[in-house]
Design a protein around this motif. Structure first.
Motif, PDB file in Angstrom:
ATOM      1  N   GLU A   4       0.830  -1.193   0.000  1.00 15.65           N
ATOM      2  CA  GLU A   4       0.000   0.000   0.000  1.00 15.65           C
ATOM      3  C   GLU A   4       0.872   1.253   0.000  1.00 15.65           C
ATOM      4  OE1 GLU A   4      -2.572  -0.493   3.326  1.00 15.65           O
ATOM      5  OE2 GLU A   4      -3.513  -2.254   2.491  1.00 15.65           O
ATOM      6  N   ASP A   5       1.940   1.275   0.777  1.00 12.29           N
ATOM      7  CA  ASP A   5       2.847   2.419   0.778  1.00 12.29           C
ATOM      8  C   ASP A   5       3.538   2.561  -0.571  1.00 12.29           C
ATOM      9  OD1 ASP A   5       2.199   2.901   3.417  1.00 12.29           O
ATOM     10  OD2 ASP A   5       3.985   1.923   4.215  1.00 12.29           O
ATOM     11  N   PHE A   6       3.930   1.441  -1.138  1.00  9.84           N
ATOM     12  CA  PHE A   6       4.644   1.470  -2.411  1.00  9.84           C
ATOM     13  C   PHE A   6       3.768   2.046  -3.513  1.00  9.84           C
ATOM     14  CE2 PHE A   6       6.820  -0.310  -6.123  1.00  9.84           C
ATOM     15  CZ  PHE A   6       8.122   0.057  -5.825  1.00  9.84           C
ATOM     16  N   ALA A   7       2.473   1.830  -3.425  1.00  7.24           N
ATOM     17  CA  ALA A   7       1.554   2.360  -4.433  1.00  7.24           C
ATOM     18  C   ALA A   7       1.623   3.883  -4.490  1.00  7.24           C
ATOM     19  CB  ALA A   7       0.134   1.900  -4.144  1.00  7.24           C
ATOM     20  N   PHE A   8       1.845   4.532  -3.351  1.00 10.52           N
ATOM     21  CA  PHE A   8       1.978   5.998  -3.343  1.00 10.52           C
ATOM     22  C   PHE A   8       3.225   6.434  -4.104  1.00 10.52           C
ATOM     23  CE2 PHE A   8      -0.688   5.458   0.503  1.00 10.52           C
ATOM     24  CZ  PHE A   8      -1.755   6.248   0.098  1.00 10.52           C
ATOM     25  N   TYR A   9       4.319   5.689  -3.945  1.00 13.86           N
ATOM     26  CA  TYR A   9       5.536   6.002  -4.697  1.00 13.86           C
ATOM     27  C   TYR A   9       5.302   5.823  -6.198  1.00 13.86           C
ATOM     28  CZ  TYR A   9       8.013   5.704  -0.231  1.00 13.86           C
ATOM     29  OH  TYR A   9       8.427   5.895   1.056  1.00 13.86           O
ATOM     30  N   GLN A  10       4.577   4.769  -6.546  1.00 12.44           N
ATOM     31  CA  GLN A  10       4.349   4.479  -7.955  1.00 12.44           C
ATOM     32  C   GLN A  10       3.426   5.482  -8.624  1.00 12.44           C
ATOM     33  OE1 GLN A  10       3.478   0.171  -7.576  1.00 12.44           O
ATOM     34  NE2 GLN A  10       5.110  -0.017  -9.077  1.00 12.44           N
ATOM     35  N   GLN A  11       2.710   6.280  -7.859  1.00 18.67           N
ATOM     36  CA  GLN A  11       1.925   7.352  -8.461  1.00 18.67           C
ATOM     37  C   GLN A  11       2.847   8.421  -9.028  1.00 18.67           C
ATOM     38  OE1 GLN A  11      -0.751   8.691  -5.408  1.00 18.67           O
ATOM     39  NE2 GLN A  11      -2.122   6.931  -5.657  1.00 18.67           N
ATOM     40  N   LYS A  12       4.028   8.563  -8.462  1.00 23.20           N
ATOM     41  CA  LYS A  12       4.998   9.566  -8.916  1.00 23.20           C
ATOM     42  C   LYS A  12       6.055   8.971  -9.844  1.00 23.20           C
ATOM     43  CE  LYS A  12       3.394  12.902  -6.339  1.00 23.20           C
ATOM     44  NZ  LYS A  12       2.747  14.065  -6.887  1.00 23.20           N
ATOM     45  N   ILE A  13       6.513   7.771  -9.517  1.00 20.77           N
ATOM     46  CA  ILE A  13       7.583   7.126 -10.274  1.00 20.77           C
ATOM     47  C   ILE A  13       7.146   5.687 -10.579  1.00 20.77           C
ATOM     48  CG2 ILE A  13       9.994   6.390 -10.264  1.00 20.77           C
ATOM     49  CD1 ILE A  13      10.498   8.583  -8.171  1.00 20.77           C
ATOM     50  N   PRO A  14       6.954   5.328 -11.844  1.00 14.60           N
ATOM     51  CA  PRO A  14       6.545   3.958 -12.175  1.00 14.60           C
ATOM     52  C   PRO A  14       7.556   2.938 -11.666  1.00 14.60           C
ATOM     53  CG  PRO A  14       6.362   5.388 -14.089  1.00 14.60           C
ATOM     54  CD  PRO A  14       7.093   6.169 -13.021  1.00 14.60           C
ATOM     55  N   GLY A  15       7.075   1.790 -11.258  1.00 11.57           N
ATOM     56  CA  GLY A  15       7.977   0.760 -10.760  1.00 11.57           C
ATOM     57  C   GLY A  15       7.261  -0.566 -10.597  1.00 11.57           C
ATOM     58  N   TYR A  16       7.957  -1.501 -10.002  1.00 12.82           N
ATOM     59  CA  TYR A  16       7.435  -2.843  -9.761  1.00 12.82           C
ATOM     60  C   TYR A  16       7.359  -3.107  -8.264  1.00 12.82           C
ATOM     61  CZ  TYR A  16       8.752  -3.928 -14.602  1.00 12.82           C
ATOM     62  OH  TYR A  16       8.881  -3.944 -15.950  1.00 12.82           O
ATOM     63  N   TYR A  17       6.361  -3.854  -7.866  1.00  9.33           N
ATOM     64  CA  TYR A  17       6.294  -4.399  -6.515  1.00  9.33           C
ATOM     65  C   TYR A  17       6.025  -5.877  -6.702  1.00  9.33           C
ATOM     66  CZ  TYR A  17       5.133  -5.164  -1.655  1.00  9.33           C
ATOM     67  OH  TYR A  17       5.124  -5.627  -0.371  1.00  9.33           O
ATOM     68  N   LEU A  18       6.918  -6.702  -6.223  1.00  5.37           N
ATOM     69  CA  LEU A  18       6.872  -8.110  -6.555  1.00  5.37           C
ATOM     70  C   LEU A  18       7.276  -8.943  -5.358  1.00  5.37           C
ATOM     71  CD1 LEU A  18       7.016 -10.394  -8.794  1.00  5.37           C
ATOM     72  CD2 LEU A  18       9.276  -9.550  -9.269  1.00  5.37           C
ATOM     73  N   GLY A  19       6.525  -9.984  -5.093  1.00  7.65           N
ATOM     74  CA  GLY A  19       6.879 -10.918  -4.034  1.00  7.65           C
ATOM     75  C   GLY A  19       7.293 -12.257  -4.633  1.00  7.65           C
ATOM     76  N   ILE A  20       8.306 -12.858  -4.071  1.00  8.07           N
ATOM     77  CA  ILE A  20       8.781 -14.157  -4.544  1.00  8.07           C
ATOM     78  C   ILE A  20       8.483 -15.179  -3.456  1.00  8.07           C
ATOM     79  CG2 ILE A  20      10.798 -15.459  -5.279  1.00  8.07           C
ATOM     80  CD1 ILE A  20      11.098 -13.226  -7.054  1.00  8.07           C
ATOM     81  N   GLY A  21       7.780 -16.231  -3.812  1.00 11.53           N
ATOM     82  CA  GLY A  21       7.465 -17.275  -2.834  1.00 11.53           C
ATOM     83  C   GLY A  21       8.722 -18.028  -2.405  1.00 11.53           C
ATOM     84  N   ILE A  22       8.831 -18.313  -1.109  1.00 12.52           N
ATOM     85  CA  ILE A  22      10.040 -18.962  -0.599  1.00 12.52           C
ATOM     86  C   ILE A  22       9.741 -20.178   0.253  1.00 12.52           C
ATOM     87  CG2 ILE A  22      11.426 -16.863  -0.682  1.00 12.52           C
ATOM     88  CD1 ILE A  22      10.980 -16.680   2.379  1.00 12.52           C
TER      89      ILE A  22
END
Length: 71
Positions: A4-22
């Motif tokens: 949810e926090d990362f989504a605010f950053y992505q409003q200004k700067i496009p990017g990826y948010y990705l989880g890798i299963g471990i």
């Protein structure tokens, strides 16, 4: 949540948010990252690194194509 926090950053700067299963029951990597019993199966690190490297390579290729075409 970090997502949810990362989504605010992505409003200004496009990017990826990705989880890798471990999860790996054979080595005991079964607890959440927030658990005091969390154990990282380090065998996943090369896989995760390859995914992030591929994403970076795709971004660079796309950006170079846009720059060359004047977009």
């Amino acid at each position: 949540m970090a997502g949810e926090d990362f989504a605010f950053y992505q409003q200004k700067i496009p990017g990826y948010y990705l989880g890798i299963g471990i999860r790996n029951e054979q080595v005991g990597s079964v607890h959440s990252v927030h658990s005091p019993y969390f154990f990282l199966d380090e065998n996943v690190l090369p896989i995760g690194s390859a995914v992030f490297a591929a994403l970076a390579e795709m971004y660079i290729q796309d950006h170079q194509n846009q720059t060359k075409s004047g977009q």
